[in-house]
Design a protein around this motif. Structure first.
Motif, PDB file in Angstrom:
ATOM      1  N   SER A   7       0.847  -1.189   0.000  1.00 38.65           N
ATOM      2  CA  SER A   7       0.000   0.000   0.000  1.00 38.65           C
ATOM      3  C   SER A   7       0.881   1.237   0.000  1.00 38.65           C
ATOM      4  CB  SER A   7      -0.923   0.020   1.222  1.00 38.65           C
ATOM      5  OG  SER A   7      -0.175   0.084   2.412  1.00 38.65           O
ATOM      6  N   GLY A   8       0.256   2.383  -0.306  1.00 38.45           N
ATOM      7  CA  GLY A   8       0.960   3.655  -0.215  1.00 38.45           C
ATOM      8  C   GLY A   8       1.446   4.234  -1.515  1.00 38.45           C
ATOM      9  N   GLY A   9       1.228   3.526  -2.619  1.00 40.35           N
ATOM     10  CA  GLY A   9       1.653   4.076  -3.896  1.00 40.35           C
ATOM     11  C   GLY A   9       0.825   5.290  -4.283  1.00 40.35           C
ATOM     12  N   GLY A  10       1.298   5.998  -5.314  1.00 37.41           N
ATOM     13  CA  GLY A  10       0.560   7.170  -5.772  1.00 37.41           C
ATOM     14  C   GLY A  10       1.379   8.004  -6.717  1.00 37.41           C
ATOM     15  N   LEU A  11       0.900   9.215  -6.928  1.00 39.29           N
ATOM     16  CA  LEU A  11       1.551  10.171  -7.821  1.00 39.29           C
ATOM     17  C   LEU A  11       2.358  11.161  -6.983  1.00 39.29           C
ATOM     18  CD1 LEU A  11       1.909  11.531 -10.620  1.00 39.29           C
ATOM     19  CD2 LEU A  11      -0.207  12.803 -10.126  1.00 39.29           C
ATOM     20  N   LEU A  18       8.053   9.562  -0.953  1.00 40.87           N
ATOM     21  CA  LEU A  18       6.902   8.683  -0.756  1.00 40.87           C
ATOM     22  C   LEU A  18       7.372   7.468   0.029  1.00 40.87           C
ATOM     23  CD1 LEU A  18       3.882   8.493  -1.710  1.00 40.87           C
ATOM     24  CD2 LEU A  18       4.702   6.959  -3.514  1.00 40.87           C
ATOM     25  N   THR A  19       6.523   6.974   0.912  1.00 38.45           N
ATOM     26  CA  THR A  19       6.820   5.735   1.634  1.00 38.45           C
ATOM     27  C   THR A  19       5.733   4.716   1.332  1.00 38.45           C
ATOM     28  OG1 THR A  19       7.945   6.892   3.441  1.00 38.45           O
ATOM     29  CG2 THR A  19       7.162   4.665   3.879  1.00 38.45           C
ATOM     30  N   ILE A  20       6.145   3.550   0.888  1.00 36.42           N
ATOM     31  CA  ILE A  20       5.216   2.460   0.646  1.00 36.42           C
ATOM     32  C   ILE A  20       5.439   1.378   1.687  1.00 36.42           C
ATOM     33  CG2 ILE A  20       4.883   2.950  -1.791  1.00 36.42           C
ATOM     34  CD1 ILE A  20       6.920   0.834  -2.512  1.00 36.42           C
ATOM     35  N   SER A  21       4.382   0.594   1.921  1.00 34.09           N
ATOM     36  CA  SER A  21       4.406  -0.416   2.979  1.00 34.09           C
ATOM     37  C   SER A  21       3.968  -1.758   2.439  1.00 34.09           C
ATOM     38  CB  SER A  21       3.461  -0.004   4.113  1.00 34.09           C
ATOM     39  OG  SER A  21       3.778   1.264   4.626  1.00 34.09           O
ATOM     40  N   CYS A  22       4.355  -2.799   3.151  1.00 36.46           N
ATOM     41  CA  CYS A  22       3.942  -4.157   2.811  1.00 36.46           C
ATOM     42  C   CYS A  22       3.666  -4.898   4.115  1.00 36.46           C
ATOM     43  CB  CYS A  22       5.042  -4.846   2.015  1.00 36.46           C
ATOM     44  SG  CYS A  22       4.794  -6.607   1.765  1.00 36.46           S
ATOM     45  N   TYR A  80       8.898  -1.511   5.024  1.00 35.24           N
ATOM     46  CA  TYR A  80       8.674  -0.186   4.439  1.00 35.24           C
ATOM     47  C   TYR A  80       9.740   0.124   3.399  1.00 35.24           C
ATOM     48  CZ  TYR A  80       6.077   0.260   8.831  1.00 35.24           C
ATOM     49  OH  TYR A  80       5.224   0.054   9.883  1.00 35.24           O
ATOM     50  N   LEU A  81       9.384   0.974   2.462  1.00 34.41           N
ATOM     51  CA  LEU A  81      10.367   1.519   1.530  1.00 34.41           C
ATOM     52  C   LEU A  81      10.141   3.022   1.475  1.00 34.41           C
ATOM     53  CD1 LEU A  81      12.679   0.802  -0.453  1.00 34.41           C
ATOM     54  CD2 LEU A  81      10.969   0.925  -2.279  1.00 34.41           C
ATOM     55  N   GLN A  82      11.076   3.760   2.078  1.00 33.24           N
ATOM     56  CA  GLN A  82      11.026   5.211   2.016  1.00 33.24           C
ATOM     57  C   GLN A  82      11.810   5.664   0.795  1.00 33.24           C
ATOM     58  OE1 GLN A  82      12.296   7.324   5.554  1.00 33.24           O
ATOM     59  NE2 GLN A  82      12.731   9.171   4.376  1.00 33.24           N
ATOM     60  N   VAL A 115       3.681   3.394  -8.382  1.00 30.53           N
ATOM     61  CA  VAL A 115       4.320   4.661  -8.029  1.00 30.53           C
ATOM     62  C   VAL A 115       4.597   5.409  -9.324  1.00 30.53           C
ATOM     63  CG1 VAL A 115       6.357   5.765  -7.032  1.00 30.53           C
ATOM     64  CG2 VAL A 115       5.331   3.769  -5.907  1.00 30.53           C
ATOM     65  N   THR A 116       4.069   6.615  -9.423  1.00 31.98           N
ATOM     66  CA  THR A 116       4.255   7.436 -10.611  1.00 31.98           C
ATOM     67  C   THR A 116       4.909   8.745 -10.215  1.00 31.98           C
ATOM     68  OG1 THR A 116       2.287   6.477 -11.642  1.00 31.98           O
ATOM     69  CG2 THR A 116       3.112   8.549 -12.561  1.00 31.98           C
ATOM     70  N   VAL A 117       6.023   9.040 -10.857  1.00 28.45           N
ATOM     71  CA  VAL A 117       6.752  10.281 -10.595  1.00 28.45           C
ATOM     72  C   VAL A 117       6.635  11.153 -11.835  1.00 28.45           C
ATOM     73  CG1 VAL A 117       8.933  11.316  -9.895  1.00 28.45           C
ATOM     74  CG2 VAL A 117       8.339   8.986  -9.136  1.00 28.45           C
ATOM     75  N   SER A 118       5.894  12.227 -11.688  1.00 33.41           N
ATOM     76  CA  SER A 118       5.616  13.079 -12.844  1.00 33.41           C
ATOM     77  C   SER A 118       5.243  14.474 -12.375  1.00 33.41           C
ATOM     78  CB  SER A 118       4.466  12.486 -13.666  1.00 33.41           C
ATOM     79  OG  SER A 118       4.114  13.352 -14.720  1.00 33.41           O
ATOM     80  N   SER A 119       5.573  15.450 -13.199  1.00 32.79           N
ATOM     81  CA  SER A 119       5.181  16.817 -12.897  1.00 32.79           C
ATOM     82  C   SER A 119       3.850  17.149 -13.554  1.00 32.79           C
ATOM     83  CB  SER A 119       6.266  17.789 -13.367  1.00 32.79           C
ATOM     84  OG  SER A 119       6.549  17.594 -14.728  1.00 32.79           O
TER      85      SER A 119
END
Length: 119
Positions: A7-11, A18-22, A80-82, A115-119
């Motif tokens: 969980s925790g993905g996003g733009l 961003l920090t994602i968790s498992c 976690y992945l920070q 996880v999307t990295v975009s402006s």
């Protein structure tokens, strides 16, 4: 047997964090080395980071070393992945993995979080 749920993905904007968790459902989580892998469209799955069962040793892929930090809380059965200083090339589906060793994947996978990295 472990079931893993990310969980925790996003733009996020380039340069952001961003920090994602498992979360693992099994009772043997604390015995497993845990890892994160990612897969971008049209590319092979890539090793991102791993942590040993006790949390004392970590490993990172070259493209993320110095920017990403893996950690775990065995009491919460969570890894976690920070991710800091994110780049557009970090855009991928990130998968949690259990049962591997260092950068070698184990048998158990989560469903992935985008996880999307975009402006």
């Amino acid at each position: 047997q472990e079931q893993l749920a990310e969980s925790g993905g996003g733009l996020v904007h380039p340069g952001g964090s961003l920090t994602i968790s498992c979360v693992a459902s099994g009772r043997t989580f604390s015995r497993y080395d845990m890892g994160w892998f990612r897969q971008a469209p049209g590319k092979d799955r890539e090793f991102v980071a791993a942590i040993n069962w006790g949390g004392s040793t970590t490993y990172y892929g070259r493209s993320v070393e110095g920017r990403f930090t893996i950690s775990r809380d065995n009491a919460k059965r969570t890894v976690y992945l920070q991710m800091d200083r994110l780049k557009p090339e970090d855009t991928a589906v990130y998968y949690c993995n259990a049962g591997g060793s260092r950068w070698i994947a184990g048998a158990y996978w989560g469903q992935g979080t985008q996880v999307t990295v975009s402006s």
